[in-house]
Design a protein around this motif. Sequence first.
Motif, PDB file in Angstrom:
ATOM      1  N   GLY A 126       0.818  -1.207   0.000  1.00 31.05           N
ATOM      2  CA  GLY A 126       0.000   0.000   0.000  1.00 31.05           C
ATOM      3  C   GLY A 126       0.851   1.256   0.000  1.00 31.05           C
ATOM      4  N   VAL A 127       0.406   2.256  -0.751  1.00 33.68           N
ATOM      5  CA  VAL A 127       1.071   3.555  -0.790  1.00 33.68           C
ATOM      6  C   VAL A 127       0.090   4.597  -0.252  1.00 33.68           C
ATOM      7  N   PRO A 128       0.472   5.378   0.757  1.00 34.40           N
ATOM      8  CA  PRO A 128      -0.435   6.392   1.311  1.00 34.40           C
ATOM      9  C   PRO A 128      -0.847   7.416   0.259  1.00 34.40           C
ATOM     10  N   ASN A 129      -2.080   7.837   0.324  1.00 38.36           N
ATOM     11  CA  ASN A 129      -2.562   8.869  -0.589  1.00 38.36           C
ATOM     12  C   ASN A 129      -1.699  10.127  -0.428  1.00 38.36           C
ATOM     13  N   SER A 130      -1.475  10.836  -1.524  1.00 38.66           N
ATOM     14  CA  SER A 130      -0.558  11.978  -1.478  1.00 38.66           C
ATOM     15  C   SER A 130      -1.007  13.072  -2.430  1.00 38.66           C
ATOM     16  N   GLU A 131      -0.709  14.316  -2.071  1.00 34.44           N
ATOM     17  CA  GLU A 131      -0.969  15.426  -2.976  1.00 34.44           C
ATOM     18  C   GLU A 131      -0.036  15.369  -4.179  1.00 34.44           C
ATOM     19  N   ASP A 132       1.150  14.820  -3.979  1.00 28.17           N
ATOM     20  CA  ASP A 132       2.106  14.653  -5.074  1.00 28.17           C
ATOM     21  C   ASP A 132       1.793  13.346  -5.784  1.00 28.17           C
ATOM     22  N   ILE A 133       0.858  13.387  -6.710  1.00 30.31           N
ATOM     23  CA  ILE A 133       0.375  12.160  -7.346  1.00 30.31           C
ATOM     24  C   ILE A 133       1.421  11.547  -8.267  1.00 30.31           C
ATOM     25  N   LEU A 134       2.337  12.362  -8.799  1.00 29.87           N
ATOM     26  CA  LEU A 134       3.408  11.810  -9.630  1.00 29.87           C
ATOM     27  C   LEU A 134       4.333  10.933  -8.790  1.00 29.87           C
ATOM     28  N   ASP A 135       4.671  11.416  -7.584  1.00 28.15           N
ATOM     29  CA  ASP A 135       5.501  10.619  -6.680  1.00 28.15           C
ATOM     30  C   ASP A 135       4.734   9.400  -6.195  1.00 28.15           C
ATOM     31  N   TYR A 136       3.438   9.563  -5.964  1.00 25.63           N
ATOM     32  CA  TYR A 136       2.595   8.443  -5.523  1.00 25.63           C
ATOM     33  C   TYR A 136       2.659   7.310  -6.544  1.00 25.63           C
ATOM     34  N   ASP A 137       2.424   7.624  -7.819  1.00 22.35           N
ATOM     35  CA  ASP A 137       2.450   6.594  -8.855  1.00 22.35           C
ATOM     36  C   ASP A 137       3.844   5.997  -9.032  1.00 22.35           C
ATOM     37  N   LEU A 138       4.859   6.808  -8.804  1.00 27.37           N
ATOM     38  CA  LEU A 138       6.221   6.290  -8.878  1.00 27.37           C
ATOM     39  C   LEU A 138       6.454   5.251  -7.784  1.00 27.37           C
ATOM     40  N   GLN A 139       5.938   5.526  -6.582  1.00 31.98           N
ATOM     41  CA  GLN A 139       6.052   4.549  -5.491  1.00 31.98           C
ATOM     42  C   GLN A 139       5.274   3.275  -5.820  1.00 31.98           C
ATOM     43  N   ILE A 140       4.084   3.450  -6.387  1.00 31.70           N
ATOM     44  CA  ILE A 140       3.287   2.293  -6.811  1.00 31.70           C
ATOM     45  C   ILE A 140       4.089   1.450  -7.796  1.00 31.70           C
ATOM     46  N   THR A 141       4.713   2.113  -8.756  1.00 26.33           N
ATOM     47  CA  THR A 141       5.500   1.409  -9.773  1.00 26.33           C
ATOM     48  C   THR A 141       6.683   0.679  -9.149  1.00 26.33           C
ATOM     49  N   ASN A 142       7.372   1.333  -8.226  1.00 25.76           N
ATOM     50  CA  ASN A 142       8.519   0.688  -7.578  1.00 25.76           C
ATOM     51  C   ASN A 142       8.094  -0.546  -6.786  1.00 25.76           C
ATOM     52  N   TYR A 143       6.953  -0.462  -6.107  1.00 23.98           N
ATOM     53  CA  TYR A 143       6.440  -1.632  -5.398  1.00 23.98           C
ATOM     54  C   TYR A 143       6.050  -2.735  -6.381  1.00 23.98           C
ATOM     55  N   ALA A 144       5.495  -2.335  -7.521  1.00 25.49           N
ATOM     56  CA  ALA A 144       5.121  -3.322  -8.539  1.00 25.49           C
ATOM     57  C   ALA A 144       6.362  -4.052  -9.060  1.00 25.49           C
ATOM     58  N   LEU A 145       7.454  -3.304  -9.264  1.00 22.84           N
ATOM     59  CA  LEU A 145       8.699  -3.918  -9.714  1.00 22.84           C
ATOM     60  C   LEU A 145       9.230  -4.885  -8.656  1.00 22.84           C
ATOM     61  N   HIS A 146       9.103  -4.479  -7.384  1.00 23.04           N
ATOM     62  CA  HIS A 146       9.518  -5.366  -6.289  1.00 23.04           C
ATOM     63  C   HIS A 146       8.659  -6.627  -6.282  1.00 23.04           C
ATOM     64  N   ALA A 147       7.370  -6.455  -6.455  1.00 22.00           N
ATOM     65  CA  ALA A 147       6.460  -7.609  -6.469  1.00 22.00           C
ATOM     66  C   ALA A 147       6.790  -8.554  -7.612  1.00 22.00           C
ATOM     67  N   LEU A 148       7.139  -8.015  -8.769  1.00 23.42           N
ATOM     68  CA  LEU A 148       7.451  -8.853  -9.931  1.00 23.42           C
ATOM     69  C   LEU A 148       8.679  -9.721  -9.700  1.00 23.42           C
ATOM     70  N   LYS A 149       9.603  -9.236  -8.866  1.00 25.87           N
ATOM     71  CA  LYS A 149      10.794 -10.028  -8.558  1.00 25.87           C
ATOM     72  C   LYS A 149      10.425 -11.308  -7.812  1.00 25.87           C
ATOM     73  N   GLU A 150       9.280 -11.285  -7.148  1.00 22.71           N
ATOM     74  CA  GLU A 150       8.818 -12.464  -6.412  1.00 22.71           C
ATOM     75  C   GLU A 150       8.070 -13.444  -7.324  1.00 22.71           C
ATOM     76  N   LYS A 151       7.955 -13.098  -8.600  1.00 23.51           N
ATOM     77  CA  LYS A 151       7.328 -13.937  -9.626  1.00 23.51           C
ATOM     78  C   LYS A 151       5.906 -14.372  -9.263  1.00 23.51           C
ATOM     79  N   PRO A 152       5.014 -13.404  -9.085  1.00 22.99           N
ATOM     80  CA  PRO A 152       3.626 -13.765  -8.770  1.00 22.99           C
ATOM     81  C   PRO A 152       2.927 -14.371  -9.982  1.00 22.99           C
ATOM     82  N   ASP A 153       1.952 -15.215  -9.726  1.00 20.91           N
ATOM     83  CA  ASP A 153       1.131 -15.747 -10.816  1.00 20.91           C
ATOM     84  C   ASP A 153       0.186 -14.669 -11.326  1.00 20.91           C
ATOM     85  N   ILE A 154      -0.239 -13.796 -10.416  1.00 18.84           N
ATOM     86  CA  ILE A 154      -1.101 -12.681 -10.801  1.00 18.84           C
ATOM     87  C   ILE A 154      -0.773 -11.463  -9.945  1.00 18.84           C
ATOM     88  N   LEU A 155      -0.684 -10.317 -10.595  1.00 16.12           N
ATOM     89  CA  LEU A 155      -0.377  -9.050  -9.913  1.00 16.12           C
ATOM     90  C   LEU A 155      -1.382  -7.996 -10.363  1.00 16.12           C
TER      91      LEU A 155
END
Length: 270
Positions: free
Chosen positions: A160-189
Amino acid sequence: MKIIECNTIDIAPTISRLLKIPMVPPTGRSIPEVESYAKERSCKRAVIIVVDSLGYSLYNYFSPIMKNLNKIAEKGLLFRCKSPATITSPAIASIFTGYLPEEHNIYSTADIYTERTKDSENPKLKSIMEWACRAGMKASAVIETEGAESFRGRIKDFYGVPNSEDILDYDLQITNYALHALKEKPDILAVHLRTLDRFSHRAESWEELKKAAKAVDKNLGEIFRNAEKGTIFFICGDHAIHGAKKVVKRCGRRIYQKPQAKLCGSYRSL
């Protein structure tokens, strides 16, 4: 490019068929074109990326500058998907479960935490990620913190990423977490990007909207390039752009022909 009609509630049952995830058949139906596409390419994993407010008409206007998404669509399948809701919470709940809002009754984030939604045996409240987890598969979700907490006890891996006024940074954090999740090789993300929606509410010029579209596209490209071979991507909007007439008035561009709840979805395997 052939454009196919579907409904966003068809995404979950399609993934169920592709990955052989047992689930109670929902209202949505599997999309045969995607089944054939994925079978030909031996797709074994799935990533759902919900791009908030990316309606089909908006996608058409932004496709020249959303180069990553455009390449994905050109090599994959492009769908004009009808959304069963015009706001985020019920729309995403429908994407994840395969049911209409009047069936899952989730119209806000608060609805996820009601006593009714604690019924783990109600199939209308169970996401495709939960069905996968129940079948012993690895499922992950990367969304806003409050929504992410609703997965506690339902799937093992969620970020989870806390809601933020800086939505560009928010989405960047979401993306970084997604990249981290992909390293764990999920069947579905499952991933939810929100920059385009936030800018559509506040942008005062067409250049600001273009900035948002480019930022979203950069994040999409990062996630796409870091996925394992054999991954099929479902990239879709949750609803059409909010306040389209106001955006047109502020930004001076025509980005719709008439109000409609249709979305852009692209499906592509690596």
